[in-house]
Design a protein around this motif. Structure first.
Motif, PDB file in Angstrom:
ATOM      1  N   ARG A  45      -7.443  58.493  71.782  1.00  0.00           N
ATOM      2  CA  ARG A  45      -8.265  59.688  71.999  1.00  0.00           C
ATOM      3  C   ARG A  45      -8.928  60.119  70.697  1.00  0.00           C
ATOM      4  O   ARG A  45     -10.105  60.499  70.685  1.00  0.00           O
ATOM      5  CB  ARG A  45      -7.418  60.826  72.563  1.00  0.00           C
ATOM      6  CG  ARG A  45      -7.002  60.641  74.009  1.00  0.00           C
ATOM      7  CD  ARG A  45      -6.295  61.860  74.551  1.00  0.00           C
ATOM      8  NE  ARG A  45      -7.165  63.035  74.564  1.00  0.00           N
ATOM      9  CZ  ARG A  45      -6.788  64.221  75.027  1.00  0.00           C
ATOM     10  NH1 ARG A  45      -5.552  64.399  75.482  1.00  0.00           N
ATOM     11  NH2 ARG A  45      -7.629  65.241  75.016  1.00  0.00           N
ATOM     12  N   TYR A  46      -8.178  60.061  69.613  1.00  0.00           N
ATOM     13  CA  TYR A  46      -8.722  60.436  68.310  1.00  0.00           C
ATOM     14  C   TYR A  46      -9.847  59.488  67.911  1.00  0.00           C
ATOM     15  O   TYR A  46     -10.912  59.917  67.439  1.00  0.00           O
ATOM     16  CB  TYR A  46      -7.600  60.413  67.275  1.00  0.00           C
ATOM     17  CG  TYR A  46      -8.057  60.510  65.843  1.00  0.00           C
ATOM     18  CD1 TYR A  46      -8.548  61.698  65.319  1.00  0.00           C
ATOM     19  CD2 TYR A  46      -7.973  59.401  64.991  1.00  0.00           C
ATOM     20  CE1 TYR A  46      -8.956  61.782  63.992  1.00  0.00           C
ATOM     21  CE2 TYR A  46      -8.368  59.483  63.670  1.00  0.00           C
ATOM     22  CZ  TYR A  46      -8.868  60.667  63.169  1.00  0.00           C
ATOM     23  OH  TYR A  46      -9.269  60.752  61.869  1.00  0.00           O
ATOM     24  N   VAL A  47      -9.641  58.198  68.116  1.00  0.00           N
ATOM     25  CA  VAL A  47     -10.635  57.203  67.708  1.00  0.00           C
ATOM     26  C   VAL A  47     -11.893  57.293  68.556  1.00  0.00           C
ATOM     27  O   VAL A  47     -13.019  57.202  68.054  1.00  0.00           O
ATOM     28  CB  VAL A  47     -10.032  55.783  67.794  1.00  0.00           C
ATOM     29  CG1 VAL A  47     -11.114  54.718  67.590  1.00  0.00           C
ATOM     30  CG2 VAL A  47      -8.932  55.612  66.744  1.00  0.00           C
ATOM     31  N   ASP A  48     -11.717  57.472  69.856  1.00  0.00           N
ATOM     32  CA  ASP A  48     -12.855  57.418  70.780  1.00  0.00           C
ATOM     33  C   ASP A  48     -13.553  58.752  70.993  1.00  0.00           C
ATOM     34  O   ASP A  48     -14.596  58.806  71.653  1.00  0.00           O
ATOM     35  CB  ASP A  48     -12.388  56.886  72.138  1.00  0.00           C
ATOM     36  CG  ASP A  48     -11.906  55.445  72.053  1.00  0.00           C
ATOM     37  OD1 ASP A  48     -12.300  54.747  71.100  1.00  0.00           O
ATOM     38  OD2 ASP A  48     -11.135  55.020  72.938  1.00  0.00           O
ATOM     39  N   ALA A  49     -12.970  59.838  70.473  1.00  0.00           N
ATOM     40  CA  ALA A  49     -13.559  61.163  70.713  1.00  0.00           C
ATOM     41  C   ALA A  49     -14.955  61.249  70.098  1.00  0.00           C
ATOM     42  O   ALA A  49     -15.154  60.873  68.938  1.00  0.00           O
ATOM     43  CB  ALA A  49     -12.662  62.250  70.125  1.00  0.00           C
TER      44      ALA A  49
END
Length: 365
Positions: A16-20
């Motif tokens: 989630r952090y990477v793709d946000a």
């Protein structure tokens, strides 16, 4: 209160952090525009601003840029075959200087690049996970370290396996998911002078030997704790493997003893000004307070961001809609900064420190 709830120590949270996507900065409304909002719309607008100020974009400071350049060099030259040892990097600095942020941002960029280049699935059909990330605790043992790595991947056997089995599972996860970077935060909790700490330290070396991964460690005051000496003292310290395998990357605070340092500090203030969504914000709102802001934060990026974030909350809540000395004086931040404040204020008052460049001060006098 808005905000996402996830942990970077789990692959789902890391994903989630990477793709946000990048957050959208709220529009800066004038006093008249805000007055035309209904009560509920005004509350929503203020809530959006609070959320933005707590999470605005990463400021590419000279410290972050320098460490990222070194990390890129280390990671992208670690192309050795599995039978050869890869060097590790360690970000080592005092608290409040952005170490974890620097590591996370670099790892996020690396993860995105790997997925874009190679796809989300390996040739064998496994989920591709370019980066794993774990944070150590004060009671980390060899078994808990292996368990934390397995928990990141969501391995089902984490609760019933032995330390050796967990280590084997961790190796399988890394190899199957083709992980290339491992981020291990808070390594200062490892004490090589104690048996359990030495076991963990030696296990990190074993993992580095077994896995085709570049390890990125993050810790506080590791050099001062003699962490790189592996607990050895005297002439035996030369035998320490850590000092030979780890590249130490320090993160200094901002300083205003040189014109270069003053330029960097004022550059940070200008970049931050562009991020603030206050009705009465203006160019120079922070740079006009350069001496004061350095006095309050000791040049520590963490303390600075905390002061600005809490100051913006107060400015919105009170209707002031700007940052001033009077307003910021009502905001308390970390104790280390508060204790250093009087001494720094005296240095500025007596001319021993200044944030204004030398040439500009000479012209003014």
């Amino acid at each position: 209160m808005s905000g996402a709830f996830y942990s970077l120590s789990r692959k789902e949270g890391w994903r989630r952090y990477v793709d946000a996507p990048a957050r959208r900065q709220p529009d800066r409304l004038t006093t008249a525009q805000r007055a035309r909002l209904g009560e509920q719309a005004r509350e929503d607008y203020d809530e959006a601003r609070h959320d933005w100020h707590a999470n605005f974009g990463i400021l590419r400071t000279p410290q972050l840029a320098a460490v990222h350049d070194e990390l890129e060099r280390i990671v992208f030259t670690n192309r050795q075959d599995p039978d050869r040892i890869r060097g590790a990097a360690v970000i080592d600095a005092l608290p409040g200087l952005g170490k974890t942020t620097i590591a996370n941002v670099f790892a996020r960029g690396f993860d995105r690049a790997q997925i874009r280049r190679h796809g989300p699935v390996t040739d064998e059909g496994h989920e591709r996970i370019p980066v794993f990330r774990v944070g150590l605790t004060s009671n980390t043992t060899l078994r808990t370290l292996n368990r934390m790595i397995c928990e990141f991947y969501g391995h089902p056997a984490t609760n019933r396996a032995t330390a050796a089995e967990l280590a084997s599972h961790a190796v399988d996860c890394v190899l199957s998911c083709q992980t290339r970077v491992g981020v291990i935060d808070d390594v200062h909790f490892i004490n090589p002078g104690r048996k359990d700490g030495l076991d963990v330290s030696n296990h990190l070396k074993w993992l580095a030997n077994e896995l085709p991964v570049t390890f990125l460690y993050v810790g506080v005051g590791l050099a001062e704790r003699r962490f790189f000496a592996d607990g050895l003292i005297g002439d035996n310290a030369v035998l320490a493997q850590t000092a030979r395998r780890w590249t130490r990357l320090p993160v200094p605070p901002f300083e205003v003893a040189s014109d270069e340092g003053r330029a960097h500090w004022r550059g940070l203030l200008k970049a931050t000004e562009r991020q603030l969504v206050l009705t009465h914000a203006r160019p120079g709102m922070l740079t006009d307070l350069a001496d004061y802001l350095f006095t309050r934060t000791s040049g520590h990026i963490g303390s600075f961001v905390t002061l600005i974030t809490r100051g913006c909350f107060t400015a919105i809540r009170t209707g002031t809609e700007t940052l001033t000395v009077d307003l910021l004086d009502t905001v308390r931040i970390d104790e280390a900064s508060e204790q250093a404040r009087n001494q720094l204020a005296a240095a500025f008052a007596h001319g021993r420190l200044a944030t204004t460049p030398t040439r500009q001060r000479a012209a003014a006098s």
